[in-house]
Design an enzyme around this catalytic site. Structure first.
Site, PDB file in Angstrom:
ATOM      1  CG  HIS A 111      -4.884  25.903 -28.535  1.00  0.00           C
ATOM      2  ND1 HIS A 111      -4.115  26.292 -29.597  1.00  0.00           N
ATOM      3  CD2 HIS A 111      -4.032  25.377 -27.628  1.00  0.00           C
ATOM      4  CE1 HIS A 111      -2.845  25.995 -29.349  1.00  0.00           C
ATOM      5  NE2 HIS A 111      -2.772  25.446 -28.158  1.00  0.00           N
ATOM      6  CD  GLN A 124     -11.141  -3.724  16.516  1.00  0.00           C
ATOM      7  OE1 GLN A 124     -11.938  -3.154  15.771  1.00  0.00           O
ATOM      8  NE2 GLN A 124      -9.859  -3.396  16.554  1.00  0.00           N
ATOM      9  NE  ARG A 144     -11.176   4.521   5.586  1.00  0.00           N
ATOM     10  CZ  ARG A 144     -12.121   4.218   6.469  1.00  0.00           C
ATOM     11  NH1 ARG A 144     -12.298   2.969   6.852  1.00  0.00           N
ATOM     12  NH2 ARG A 144     -12.918   5.149   6.952  1.00  0.00           N
ATOM     13  CB  THR A 179     -19.408  -0.862  11.605  1.00  0.00           C
ATOM     14  OG1 THR A 179     -18.286  -1.052  10.750  1.00  0.00           O
ATOM     15  CG2 THR A 179     -18.929  -0.966  13.051  1.00  0.00           C
ATOM     16  CD  GLN A 204     -11.515   1.081   9.236  1.00  0.00           C
ATOM     17  OE1 GLN A 204     -12.461   1.264  10.000  1.00  0.00           O
ATOM     18  NE2 GLN A 204     -11.670   1.048   7.934  1.00  0.00           N
TER      19      GLN A 204
END
Length: 870
Positions: free
Chosen positions: A829, A185, A313, A138, A311
């Site tokens: 076990h 942006q 996500r 970015t 943003q």
């Protein structure tokens, strides 16, 4: 009708259906812009169509991608060199004039001199199953068309950083199938910025929103170069704040780019957000989470008293929550940790295990969980379950204790208040244990053998829906047998006798874990006999060098029949088939009926046979058993002689002798009910695969294993109707691959909170890794970290380090010197067999396979439960 520009899209034109065009970031920004009262900086996406046009069709890039495809993830130097070449080529490609003109048209909508953030948005980014966050670059505060074009190329090139390439390799993503869109942006110049998780990223609690906030631009926080406040919010109440010294912030420069600046001393410990702003942000986060339908990782900033969402996500690391039928608070315990099988199970396996179980179970990510809430709200039941699970797994006990001790989480039932001291009452009065005739074990085993033979005969007459009904009914009958009162009594008596011995010998003789030595080479242990029996098979093979040479390269599942070509082949083939007839229903993860059994893939055993031939002399099986028995009997004699010298020595000797007899006569049976169950599972499986073949011939399924992705009820329906929506199978296969990447928690709540237990241990060596001691002794040796049994290459004296073992791993135990597992308890076990073989063992050691490196020399203390790396 307006045609869509496939090269450049305004954020408002994008949504989650356009992932392939605008990548994860672009798609999610488009979704955010559709929400009312959520502020998102305007912008547009350079779509993947442009990337494919400019980069995807470039000959030099494609040639280098061919080169990259030949490399493995661990070949870091070669990856680094190739990646650098790819980036250099991409950054040198000129953008076509018409693309630049298109972008100029979009930029004309903004004021002259407007600054932008230029952000990568990959098509394999922000998926529900994989987060590529931070993999691509970015760039902030970019001004002018030429500068934006240049940084678009840099974003494309960042698809081929070393970390991005290796991440794709490790997660099975094809480099050519990942494209990059670029989000351009409008730049916001915030006073404060940060990240918000709508589920706590540490505990996974879905009721907690976690907010990181710092002064200046958020990218500095994301990249970890500045400190941040952390706020926790639960139900619109700030429950926790951490305010570190914030000495640095990153701010935008007027002419483009960014710069670090020091923060004034009087502001360094000031809250970056007020409490009112924290709650406002939490409300926004919850709305965004509701819109996307799952917990979100959100980047935000605050400018002029307005929150902007940059943003959002999905958080991909959260373990799914087991489903409940109400909105009440529930606490779930993992079944897999009790069964030493934490891998996911396929739907048919889950379905069968639920039929076999005596209590209902919840499912999450292909694993089974038991809801223990009802036991925890009652002090009486709570005492029992904490004792039972405490014997099995101390980390589970500690996690549940943490839940119980929280205010308001567990409400006591009316009239069921805890009486002082009751939590310390022993579960069993050991001295009241009944003596048993040892023949009870022989009788139980004979009863099981008869029932198994009857099942084999009866199931042959069943087919179609009747077969499914028959299996469901048989699971009810087998459940009665496996959980038969006498069977459980025998197992509990041996366990309690071992606990009594350990407690009393510590009290009377100041000696720890004595029962471990006394448990060596007990009778009627089907699992330890299985490991020794493979040593006997090795003895049959040993005299025939030509046959051994063949086995060293044998890869054919029919290898036992191929042995007939060699001298000794008939004898060896008979020995192998005799072994498979008794133990061939076993395999790693055997509680899942869908797992491939040794009888289905006999060559799995070849490596174990060859290891036994290499590491042992003839007759090792009998020698090992006799050696263990001798050590146990010598220990018994020593203890009784020492006890006889004590006050009330005669009574102590008599009682101890009785307890030792219980351990040695009954302890081996602990392994048999599981053997019985797995035996039944394999009989069911063979019958079900015959039905699968019919469905395959009829074209209903594509491969026989497709039936593994159906529950029993669904399979009955498919067999009855010969119809199936194959998309169900495809989706479940995808789900299973996702589940394989997740690590199940021992304890999880209905809020999604993963509660981790701790070992309470003092006076450990510096740097020691702690676990649960289950088999005494201190040894040193080479650590062999093995995650897949098929990859085992052990020398005698190695210490096996693995995630978990089940009975199928037992053939490896004859070659090793000690055992370390991440999962397990006192009576699982691996622990039982380690004691019987006299192997020092530590289980329940969190992250052992990562903390201990293959080949390291280590000291394993199975008496006190820790490992030192030497």
């Amino acid at each position: 009708m307006k045609t869509m520009n496939t090269r450049i899209l305004d954020f408002r034109e994008a949504d989650r259906a356009m992932l392939a065009m605008v990548g994860g970031k672009g798609a999610n920004l488009g979704e955010l812009l559709k929400m009312k009262d959520v502020h998102v900086p305007e912008g547009f996406c350079i779509t993947t169509a442009v990337y494919k046009e400019v980069v995807g069709n470039n000959t030099a890039v494609n040639s280098l991608l061919d080169q990259l495809a030949t490399l493995k993830a661990d070949n870091r130097n070669a990856i680094s060199e190739t990646a650098a070449e790819i980036r250099s080529v991409i950054e040198s490609i000129s953008m076509a004039p018409d693309i630049a003109d298109d972008m100029a048209g979009y930029l004309a909508k903004f004021d002259d001199g407007q600054a932008f953030a230029v952000r990568s948005s990959a098509t394999a980014e922000d998926l529900p199953t994989a987060s590529f966050a931070g993999q691509q670059d970015t760039y902030l505060n970019i001004i002018s068309k030429d500068a934006i074009l240049k940084h678009i190329s840099r974003c494309w090139a960042s698809l081929y950083t070393d970390r991005a390439i290796i991440y794709r390799m490790q997660n099975g993503f094809d480099h050519r199938k990942v494209s990059l869109s670029v989000a351009v942006q409008k730049m916001i110049f915030p006073e404060v910025a940060g990240i918000m998780f709508t589920a706590d990223p540490v505990t996974a609690d879905r009721k907690v929103v976690s907010i990181d906030a710092s002064f200046g631009l958020g990218e500095a926080l994301v990249s970890g170069i500045v400190n941040a406040d952390n706020y926790k919010v639960r139900n619109s109440e700030v429950t926790d704040k951490k305010i570190p010294g914030k000495k640095l912030a990153v701010y935008a420069l007027q002419d483009g780019g960014t710069k670090e600046k020091g923060i004034a001393p009087e502001l360094q410990y000031k809250q970056a957000l007020t409490d009112e702003q924290i709650l406002q942000l939490e409300r926004l986060g919850r709305r965004i989470e509701e819109h996307f339908g799952c917990p979100q990782d959100i980047e935000w900033c605050l400018a002029n008293d307005t929150f902007y969402m940059l943003q959002s996500r999905p958080i991909t690391t959260l373990y799914p929550i087991p489903t409940a039928n109400d909105k009440e608070y529930h606490v779930y315990v993992s079944v897999g940790h009790q069964q030493m099988m934490t891998d996911p199970m396929k739907p048919l396996g889950l379905s069968l295990w639920q039929l076999t179980s005596i209590r209902p179970m919840a499912i999450a990510a292909g694993r089974l969980f038991v809801d223990v809430t009802e036991e925890l709200v009652s002090p009486t039941k709570r005492n029992i379950i904490l004792n039972v699970l405490g014997k099995s797994d101390l980390l589970v006990k500690d996690a549940l204790t943490t839940v119980v001790e929280r205010n308001g989480f567990i409400k006591l039932l009316p009239g069921d208040e805890q009486t002082p001291g009751s939590e310390d009452k022993p579960l069993v009065n050991y001295l009241a244990l009944t003596d048993y005739d040892p023949s009870v074990v022989t009788d139980l085993i004979k009863r099981s053998e008869i029932a198994i033979e009857e099942l084999k005969q009866r199931i042959q007459t069943k087919s179609g829906p009747d077969l499914i009904d028959f299996i469901i009914e048989d699971t009810r009958l087998s459940r009665k047998q496996i959980f038969d009162a006498q069977s459980i009594e025998v197992i509990m008596t041996a366990m309690n006798a071992a606990s009594w011995i350990n407690d009393k010998m510590k009290e009377w003789l100041n000696e720890k874990n004595v029962a471990d030595t006394l448990s060596q080479s007990v009778s009627n242990n089907i699992t330890s006999e299985m490991g020794l029996a493979l040593l006997d098979v090795a003895d049959v093979i040993r005299p025939y060098p030509e046959l051994i040479a063949y086995l060293q390269q044998a890869k054919d599942d029919n290898f036992p029949d191929d042995l007939l070509r060699f001298e000794g082949g008939q004898e060896v083939r008979d020995a192998v088939y005799a072994y498979l007839n008794k133990y061939g229903m076993r395999c790693p993860g055997e509680i899942d009926i869908t797992r491939t059994r040794w009888s289905e893939k006999p060559d799995t055993l070849v490596a174990f046979m060859l290891t036994n031939i290499r590491n042992f002399e003839p007759g090792a099986s009998k020698r090992k058993f006799e050696q263990g028995k001798k050590e146990a009997l010598n220990k018994e004699q020593e203890l009784l002689e020492r006890l006889a010298q004590l006050p009330d020595g005669e009574e102590k000797v008599k009682e101890t002798k009785r307890m030792i007899n219980l351990v040695r006569n009954l302890g081996g049976y602990r392994e048999y009910p599981k053997y019985d169950m797995v035996n039944r599972y394999f009989i069911y499986k063979l019958a079900l695969l015959k039905e699968a073949e019919k469905l395959l011939q009829a074209g209903v399924i594509v491969e026989a294993e497709d039936i593994y992705y159906l529950t029993f009820e669904e399979l009955r329906e498919v067999i009855s109707t010969s119809q199936l929506d194959y998309q169900i199978i495809s989706k479940r296969k995808d789900d299973y691959r996702t589940y394989e990447k997740l690590k199940p928690p021992r304890v999880i709540t209905s809020d999604g909170e993963v509660i981790s237990g701790q070992y309470k241990r003092d006076n450990l060596p510096v740097g020691a890794i702690v676990g649960l001691p289950v088999s005494s002794g201190v040894i040193e040796g080479r650590a062999r970290v093995i995650l897949n049994m098929a990859d085992a290459d052990l020398a005698e004296g190695d210490i096996l380090v693995t995630a978990f073992t089940d009975p199928s791993w037992t053939p490896l135990f004859v070659s090793i010197k000690g055992l370390i597992t991440e999962v397990g308890g006192l009576m699982t076990h691996g622990a039982v067999i380690a004691r019987e073989y006299g192997l020092p063992a530590v289980v329940g050691m969190e992250n052992a396979t990562r903390l201990i490196k293959d080949g390291q020399r280590i000291r394993l203390n199975g008496t006190d439960g820790y490992v030192e790396i030497l």
